[in-house]
Design a protein around this motif. Structure first.
Motif, short mmCIF file in Angstrom:
data_model
loop_
_atom_site.label_atom_id
_atom_site.label_comp_id
_atom_site.label_asym_id
_atom_site.label_seq_id
_atom_site.Cartn_x
_atom_site.Cartn_y
_atom_site.Cartn_z
N GLY A 43 43.21 67.20 -9.79
CA GLY A 43 44.09 67.76 -10.82
C GLY A 43 45.32 66.86 -11.45
N VAL A 44 45.98 67.53 -12.21
CA VAL A 44 47.05 66.77 -12.89
C VAL A 44 48.31 67.70 -12.48
CG1 VAL A 44 48.21 66.14 -15.05
CG2 VAL A 44 45.74 65.95 -14.97
N SER A 45 49.37 66.98 -11.92
CA SER A 45 50.30 67.47 -11.48
C SER A 45 51.28 67.98 -12.69
CB SER A 45 51.26 66.42 -10.84
OG SER A 45 52.68 67.15 -10.49
N ALA A 46 51.72 69.22 -12.44
CA ALA A 46 52.52 69.79 -13.53
C ALA A 46 53.95 69.31 -13.62
CB ALA A 46 52.70 71.48 -13.21
N THR A 47 54.42 68.54 -12.72
CA THR A 47 55.73 67.65 -12.88
C THR A 47 55.65 66.39 -13.07
OG1 THR A 47 55.54 67.25 -10.38
CG2 THR A 47 56.87 69.16 -11.03
N SER A 48 54.29 65.83 -13.51
CA SER A 48 53.80 64.50 -14.08
C SER A 48 54.56 64.27 -15.20
CB SER A 48 52.53 64.23 -14.08
OG SER A 48 52.27 62.96 -15.01
N GLU A 49 55.29 63.16 -15.38
CA GLU A 49 55.82 62.67 -16.70
C GLU A 49 54.74 62.02 -17.77
OE1 GLU A 49 58.85 60.60 -15.18
OE2 GLU A 49 60.35 62.22 -15.11
N HIS A 50 53.57 61.78 -17.14
CA HIS A 50 52.75 61.17 -18.09
C HIS A 50 51.10 61.98 -17.95
CE1 HIS A 50 55.15 57.77 -17.65
NE2 HIS A 50 55.03 57.73 -16.38
N GLN A 51 51.47 63.21 -18.19
CA GLN A 51 50.20 64.20 -18.40
C GLN A 51 49.14 63.59 -18.95
OE1 GLN A 51 51.75 68.41 -18.54
NE2 GLN A 51 52.86 67.82 -16.79
N GLU A 52 49.15 63.21 -19.93
CA GLU A 52 48.31 63.07 -20.97
C GLU A 52 47.09 61.77 -20.65
OE1 GLU A 52 48.61 62.52 -25.31
OE2 GLU A 52 49.97 64.40 -25.11
N ILE A 53 47.97 60.74 -20.21
CA ILE A 53 47.09 59.55 -19.86
C ILE A 53 46.52 60.03 -18.53
CG2 ILE A 53 49.26 58.49 -18.93
CD1 ILE A 53 46.27 56.62 -20.21
N ALA A 54 47.31 60.88 -17.51
CA ALA A 54 46.90 61.24 -16.08
C ALA A 54 45.49 61.98 -16.41
CB ALA A 54 47.89 61.95 -15.47
#
Lengths: 302, 436
Positions: free
Chosen positions: B305-316
């Motif tokens: 999954g992609v973390s909701a607090t990530s600052e790079h959600q798109e590339i993640a």
């Protein structure tokens, strides 16, 4: 008259200025020197404690501020954990201190290769707790080396980690394996500071080793012993890694020490409120026990 | 089937590259951190992604399996922005979603549908919405020490679903081997005491999954059937047919060293057994069942999954889609751990790879896996209280294995779960009240 008064006044003022300058310098250097320690204290102790209190005592919500404490004290697993922690403490501390003292006395006698023995006893401290716990995990297996040895010499095998009582004893053994050598070093230093003339004089008076131990070594060790007692007790209230690796609090909650219980609540179940409440209870228990110890062993003579 | 699937995968990949292209040219270096419990497993897929996306580097933070839940809980609940990507154990998904740890991925459902089965998608679905990408699936098999069985004159189990043994037969064979001194133990389990491995046994014996009710927050682990299972499970160890005090990490080695005749284990054991110097011959048979009950097998495995607090959600997200939905990416992500990917093409590749590892033993592996997944697989319960349930039950199974009375253990597990799940409801209601 007036001029004299004026001069003295001026001198007094000048002296006062100088003194206040000196005082200010002292203050500045004190602040600069203390700042790192105070900042660290704030960051690592005070703020977490306040946060824990705020977590544990929810204000302004619908629930009662004490609901987290009510919850943990109605939870048999928490009550069991308090009981196990106190039981562990009562067993492990006397054993560790008695062994550390015995080894310290032994290793300050003139025995051959004393440095080598001391190194061997200290060695477990150098092994990280997690690594030593993993080694013990294999050693204590029902079909592991310890039981293999026991059956080879005709002794009954022991359910080390699989029966609640024995599991707690296993934790005591693993903690002592590391702890005894460490606490011993403080006592060795303490014994070395007792003037040897006392032993020589008592020997002339015909005192045997046993008598010397009770009348010279033990009273002379009062301060290091108090330190070891308090520090060992506190560290044994905070045991975590061996439990986490060897037993995960089991079997049947038999080794569920408070630190492990708290960590399970916070990080497995995600219930940080109950975990904070339990942490405050643990801190309270430690403070009460240490206060009693200070009362029981006053270092009045010093 | 293959045409459109490949096409949509290609579209996903191209779209991914396009998005990344914009990001990489517009900004400087990006480091994505991937918290996972699979040391070494994602190195090949991370490398391939880095090569296709200059300026992006992926830091793999691997923690031991047992610590994954704690690490996720501790770091994501504190709003740690340094984690961008996180491994997700499907039964724990509902709880992670409730705590707001993950980004919603429902918009990408069409890509998922083109590449993985409906069963896999359901493992990442909470309230009809998707919150992660399924990566692997799983199944358990009965590994057996062929040499031991043959020497003792016992029949060698067949490899296809039609040859499936009953637990009664497995226990009888184990007993005769242990009694005759031919084997130290009869049965080991590579996920011993874990609900994942024991749920199929429980349900085959006629017991419920243990968590019931519409929201899955009603525990039911003190029923007659659960107790009957507890007696059976404790009996294996009390009779010396299975080993006490051996933890999951040591179980495959126990079998590999020839100390146990059978091993109930997952596909990852194949690589480890084929690697070692196994004394004699071994084989793989289907997961057993109880004679009076249905065939039930385990399923599901880790998703990402992609973390909701990530600052790079798109590339993640691009990376996660590459590792799970892209045939080549999914294949790379499954190449180290030898776990079966859910991506269709990658799964076929995977079966081929497994058959290279142990050609004789895995001749029927692919079809058996498919048949189990299609007909017999049972998901673990979906519930915000699964975390509480699993940790309580794993402890309970461990206590039963060590000789505690099953009725008492299950009774107190039931009480503990009722208390914990009530508490969970209370805290969730409070959190909702605060949000309003």
């Amino acid at each position: 008259m007036t001029s004299v008064t004026a001069r003295t006044e001026r001198e007094v003022t000048r002296g006062r200025t100088r003194r206040s300058l000196v005082r200010r310098e002292t203050w500045i250097s004190a602040v600069v020197l203390l700042l790192p320690a105070v900042v660290l204290l704030l960051l690592l102790r005070i703020i977490p404690t306040v946060t824990a209190m705020a977590e544990a005592v929810p204000l302004g919500g619908e629930r009662s501020p004490w609901s987290n404490f009510a919850y943990i004290f109605s939870d048999p697993s928490f009550l069991n954990s308090v009981w196990v922690t106190l039981l562990f403490s009562v067993i492990v501390n006397p054993i560790q201190i008695a062994l550390a003292l015995a080894l310290a006395v032994l290793l300050t006698k003139h025995i051959p290769a004393v440095g080598l023995w001391r190194t061997f006893i200290l060695l477990p401290i150098a092994v990280p707790q997690a690594v030593s716990a993993i080694i013990w995990l294999v050693m204590l297996r029902p079909d592991g080396p310890l039981n293999g040895l026991a059956s080879a010499i005709g002794l009954p095998t022991v359910p080390w980690l699989t029966e609640p009582g024995w599991a707690l004893i296993s934790i005591v053994i693993v903690c002592s394996w590391v702890g005894v050598g460490y606490w011993m070093t403080f006592l060795v230093t303490g014994i070395k500071e007792i003037p040897s003339s006392l032993y020589e004089a008592s020997a002339l008076d015909g005192a045997n080793g046993w008598r010397q131990f009770w009348s010279i070594t033990l009273p002379g060790l009062r301060r290091p012993l108090l330190f070891v007692l308090v520090a060992d007790t506190v560290s044994n209230f905070l045991v975590f890694a061996p439990v986490r690796i060897l037993t995960q609090g089991g079997p049947q909650g038999g080794t569920d020490l408070l630190m492990h219980n708290i960590s399970e609540r916070a990080y497995t179940l995600g219930d940080t409120q109950a975990a904070s409440a339990a942490t405050l209870v643990l801190v309270a228990i430690v403070i009460v026990v240490v206060t009693i110890q200070f009362r029981m062993l006053p270092g009045k003579e010093d | 089937m293959r045409g459109p699937r490949t096409l949509s995968a290609a579209i996903v990949l191209v779209a991914g590259v396009a998005v990344t292209g914009c990001q990489a040219s517009g900004s400087e270096e990006v480091t994505l951190t991937f918290l996972n419990p699979h040391a070494g497993a994602y190195e090949p897929v991370a490398e391939a992604f880095e090569q296709a996306h200059p300026g992006v580097s992926i830091e793999l933070q691997s923690v031991p399996f047992e610590q994954m839940v704690e690490q996720t809980q501790a770091r994501l609940s504190s709003g740690d922005t340094s984690i961008d990507i996180v491994s997700v154990d499907p039964p724990r998904l509902a709880n992670m979603v409730q705590q707001g740890f993950l980004t919603e991925e429902t918009d990408h459902l069409p890509e998922m549908e083109a590449n993985v089965s409906q069963a896999a998608i359901s493992s990442v679905t909470v309230d009809d919405r998707q919150w992660a990408y399924p990566l692997w699936t799983s199944d358990n098999f009965l590994f057996y020490n062929r040499t031991l069985l043959e020497e003792a004159g016992l029949p060698v189990p067949g490899p296809t679903s039609a040859d499936r043994l009953t637990w009664e037969e497995v226990v009888d064979m184990s007993r005769s081997l242990v009694d005759a001194g031919d084997a130290q133990y009869g049965i080991g389990m590579d996920q011993v005491d874990r609900y994942y491995a024991l749920q199929p046994l429980l349900e085959s014996m006629g017991a419920g999954p243990g968590l019931e009710g519409p929201d899955g927050l009603t525990p039911a682990v003190d029923t007659e059937e659960w107790e009957r299972f507890g007696q059976w499970y404790g009996g294996l160890y009390a009779d010396g047919l299975a080993p006490r005090g051996v933890d999951p990490a040591q179980m495959v080695d126990l079998f590999r060293a020839g100390h146990s005749a059978f091993l109930l284990g997952g596909a990852s054991a194949i690589g480890r057994i084929a690697d070692g110097d196994f004394p004699g011959e071994w084989g793989i048979a289907p997961h057993p069942y109880f004679a009076d009950g249905p065939i039930v097998t385990p399923t599901d495995s880790w998703a990402i999954g992609v973390s909701a607090t990530s600052e790079h959600q798109e590339i993640a997200r691009d990376f996660v889609q590459f590792a799970t939905l892209d045939p080549q990416g999914a294949q790379l992500a499954s190449s180290v751990n030898t776990l079966p990917p859910v991506q269709h093409e990658a799964f076929d590749e995977y079966v081929g790879y497994i058959q290279e590892l142990a050609p004789e033993q895995t001749a029927h592996f692919g079809e058996l896996f498919q048949e189990d997944t299609e007909h017999y697989a049972r998901h673990r319960p979906t519930s915000a209280g699964y975390v509480q349930f699993e940790s309580e039950m794993n402890n309970a199974f461990s206590d039963i294995r060590n000789g505690a009375d099953p009725r008492r253990v299950l009774g107190s597990a039931q009480e503990a779960l009722e208390r914990q799940l009530d508490r969970l409801r209370e805290l969730a209601a409070e959190a909702e009240g605060n949000e309003r």
